[in-house]
Design a protein around this motif. Structure first.
Motif, mmCIF file in Angstrom:
data_model
loop_
_atom_site.group_PDB
_atom_site.id
_atom_site.type_symbol
_atom_site.label_atom_id
_atom_site.label_comp_id
_atom_site.label_asym_id
_atom_site.label_seq_id
_atom_site.Cartn_x
_atom_site.Cartn_y
_atom_site.Cartn_z
ATOM 1 N N PRO A 122 0.841 -1.197 0.000
ATOM 2 C CA PRO A 122 0.000 0.000 0.000
ATOM 3 C C PRO A 122 0.873 1.243 0.000
ATOM 4 O O PRO A 122 1.801 1.328 -0.767
ATOM 5 C CB PRO A 122 -0.801 -0.150 1.296
ATOM 6 N N GLY A 123 0.632 2.191 0.855
ATOM 7 C CA GLY A 123 1.540 3.326 0.969
ATOM 8 C C GLY A 123 1.349 4.337 -0.103
ATOM 9 O O GLY A 123 2.186 4.500 -0.992
ATOM 10 N N THR A 124 0.232 5.038 -0.089
ATOM 11 C CA THR A 124 0.083 6.142 -1.019
ATOM 12 C C THR A 124 -0.011 7.436 -0.217
ATOM 13 O O THR A 124 -0.270 8.468 -0.759
ATOM 14 C CB THR A 124 -1.173 5.968 -1.869
ATOM 15 N N GLY A 125 0.250 7.331 1.072
ATOM 16 C CA GLY A 125 0.106 8.491 1.943
ATOM 17 C C GLY A 125 1.283 9.432 1.833
ATOM 18 O O GLY A 125 2.254 9.174 1.137
ATOM 19 N N LEU A 126 1.187 10.522 2.585
ATOM 20 C CA LEU A 126 2.233 11.539 2.532
ATOM 21 C C LEU A 126 3.524 11.024 3.119
ATOM 22 O O LEU A 126 4.589 11.399 2.715
ATOM 23 C CB LEU A 126 1.789 12.776 3.327
ATOM 24 N N GLY B 173 4.602 7.995 3.040
ATOM 25 C CA GLY B 173 5.008 6.740 2.415
ATOM 26 C C GLY B 173 6.500 6.706 2.154
ATOM 27 O O GLY B 173 7.025 7.482 1.392
ATOM 28 N N GLY B 174 7.172 5.805 2.779
ATOM 29 C CA GLY B 174 8.625 5.746 2.659
ATOM 30 C C GLY B 174 9.044 4.974 1.437
ATOM 31 O O GLY B 174 8.221 4.365 0.750
ATOM 32 N N PRO B 175 10.331 4.984 1.113
ATOM 33 C CA PRO B 175 10.807 4.272 -0.066
ATOM 34 C C PRO B 175 10.775 2.761 0.154
ATOM 35 O O PRO B 175 11.080 2.298 1.256
ATOM 36 C CB PRO B 175 12.239 4.778 -0.221
ATOM 37 N N GLY B 176 10.392 2.061 -0.885
ATOM 38 C CA GLY B 176 10.383 0.602 -0.776
ATOM 39 C C GLY B 176 11.796 0.069 -0.848
ATOM 40 O O GLY B 176 12.688 0.716 -1.374
ATOM 41 N N PRO C 212 5.305 23.558 1.540
ATOM 42 C CA PRO C 212 3.940 23.582 1.011
ATOM 43 C C PRO C 212 2.968 24.222 2.001
ATOM 44 O O PRO C 212 3.066 23.994 3.201
ATOM 45 C CB PRO C 212 3.602 22.100 0.806
ATOM 46 N N MET D 272 -2.803 23.799 0.475
ATOM 47 C CA MET D 272 -2.477 22.915 -0.647
ATOM 48 C C MET D 272 -2.370 21.466 -0.165
ATOM 49 O O MET D 272 -2.813 20.536 -0.837
ATOM 50 C CB MET D 272 -1.173 23.341 -1.323
ATOM 51 N N MET D 273 -1.788 21.303 1.019
ATOM 52 C CA MET D 273 -1.671 19.955 1.576
ATOM 53 C C MET D 273 -3.057 19.373 1.862
ATOM 54 O O MET D 273 -3.307 18.189 1.623
ATOM 55 C CB MET D 273 -0.853 19.974 2.878
ATOM 56 N N TYR E 249 -4.712 18.214 -1.327
ATOM 57 C CA TYR E 249 -4.154 16.929 -1.763
ATOM 58 C C TYR E 249 -4.683 15.784 -0.903
ATOM 59 O O TYR E 249 -5.109 14.743 -1.418
ATOM 60 C CB TYR E 249 -2.615 16.966 -1.720
ATOM 61 N N GLU F 261 -8.410 15.079 -1.677
ATOM 62 C CA GLU F 261 -8.642 14.519 -3.020
ATOM 63 C C GLU F 261 -8.101 13.099 -3.152
ATOM 64 O O GLU F 261 -8.748 12.239 -3.743
ATOM 65 C CB GLU F 261 -8.003 15.415 -4.084
ATOM 66 N N SER F 262 -6.904 12.861 -2.603
ATOM 67 C CA SER F 262 -6.339 11.517 -2.741
ATOM 68 C C SER F 262 -7.108 10.511 -1.896
ATOM 69 O O SER F 262 -7.233 9.349 -2.265
ATOM 70 C CB SER F 262 -4.846 11.501 -2.419
#
Lengths: 120, 282
Positions: B15-19, B21-24, B65, B69-70, B73, B76-77
């Protein structure tokens, strides 16, 4: 190499599974795009992989051209390649990024996530 | 580069589409090898690549940011993940917009001005493309009353927003509204619809002016007393011009990439020009 089907049977003639959606994790940090993309830093994009061979399944929504090409390929593999396994439906994602003027932009980018795959 | 970075997740999808979300983790050795090849490429290409990365990193990390704006995002996401159309943007009259740009105010208060009668807000909107259709614009001003003015603040005030037309020219009144302060600690964002004004303007710089009078006697109020002072504000608390646009054609990531390459080539060109000038001087 032979592949194992869902029922555990081995078919020596095929090396790849049928065309379907597979995971593709995109990491913008690893791409080096985290310097202009604020969020998301990663997402699941999926990709299409597998063979489009005869007979084509209806859920793959083949075009008439793909049906003909697949038929031709099944009759003589040297005459024409099989049809292509490609995304047939894609969905958008929201991206927050920094533009060239250092302004923060929210944008919805179309066609970023594969929803379904098919033969075309 | 794409093959190296776009590594299919092994097994189930992550998963991990959040703000946050760390690198895989890189588990694909082929991918690691490709990254190695990229880093150890030809020296000239490597130095250009590193130069570009350094330049871009400076640009991105200097921008904080804005909260607004945050929040757009995030909302919407979240709506996308749930697969609903009930997002803030889609429910509003700006549902035609597919891009929102936040321009942060660049003006400063005059430190020596003891009575701040009017305040200017400046926005550099040069980044707005002519290819995009403007479907909405709003000016967001934060009113954050300082502690020392709160006891005497309650009452009725008139907020007047003008457009600044330049030196020596009279300002044009755009909007006027009443502000009734019941509670001394009440504060928040004042939002003005400036779509019409922005639509008719073709300038790369945009300027607004705010003036506040007391409801009773048309007396000019010091904007700092009412909570519009800029001193000590974080960048997220600065005025924001939010522009809602719609791209006529399908937006491709290539346009963003091309823009980045162009600006990087521009800076490379500038370096060459400087070197040529130095040679000539020698």
């Amino acid at each position: 190499s032979a592949f194992t089907s869902r029922h555990g049977k081995r078919h020596g003639r095929k090396s790849k599974s049928r065309c379907s959606k597979k995971p593709l994790h995109v990491n913008f940090k690893e791409l080096g795009w985290d310097d202009w993309i604020i969020a998301p830093l990663d997402y699941e994009a999926y990709h299409c992989e597998g063979v489009c061979d005869f007979p084509l399944r209806s859920h793959l929504e083949p075009t008439n051209h793909a049906i003909i090409q697949t038929l031709m390929n099944s009759m003589d593999p040297n005459s024409t390649p099989p049809s292509c396994c490609v995304p047939t439906k894609l969905s958008p994602i929201s991206i927050l990024y920094i533009d060239a003027g250092n302004n923060v932009v929210y944008k919805q980018y179309e066609d970023m996530v594969v929803e379904s795959c098919g033969c075309r | 580069v794409e093959t190296a970075a776009l590594s299919p997740a092994p097994g189930s999808s992550s998963p991990g589409t959040g703000l946050s979300g760390g690198p895989g983790r890189h588990t694909d050795t082929r991918a690691s090898k490709l990254l190695l090849v990229k880093e150890n490429g030809p020296p000239a290409a490597r130095s250009h690549h590193h130069h570009r990365r350094r330049r871009r990193r400076r640009r991105a990390h200097s921008v904080v940011p804005h909260h607004f704006m945050m929040s757009i995002y995030t909302a919407e996401s979240a709506a996308e993940r749930v697969g609903t159309n009930a997002s803030l943007l889609r429910a509003s009259s700006r549902s035609a917009a597919n891009a929102i740009t936040g321009f942060v105010d660049t003006a400063e208060d005059d430190a020596v001005d003891s009575h701040l009668k009017r305040q200017q807000y400046l926005f550099d909107v040069a980044a707005l493309s002519n290819k995009e259709e403007l479907v909405g614009a709003e000016l967001r001003l934060l009113r954050k009353t300082p502690e020392q003015f709160r006891p005497t603040l309650s009452g009725l005030y008139d907020l007047k927003l003008y457009s600044c037309l330049g030196e020596g020219q009279p300002s044009k009144l755009l909007q006027s509204r009443s502000l009734h302060i019941h509670q001394s600690d009440a504060q928040g964002w004042e939002v003005f619809d400036v779509w019409e004004t922005l639509r008719l303007s073709h300038s790369a710089q945009f300027c607004f002016e705010l003036k506040v009078t007391s409801g009773q006697g048309e007396r000019d109020i010091d904007l700092r007393q009412l909570g519009f002072g800029r001193k000590g504000r974080a960048s997220q608390e600065r005025a924001l011009l939010v522009v809602f646009t719609r791209t006529r054609r399908r937006e491709s990531l290539f346009s963003e990439m091309k823009e980045d390459i162009k600006s990087s080539e521009g800076s490379a060109g500038e370096l060459q020009l400087h070197a040529r000038r130095r040679r000539r001087r020698r």
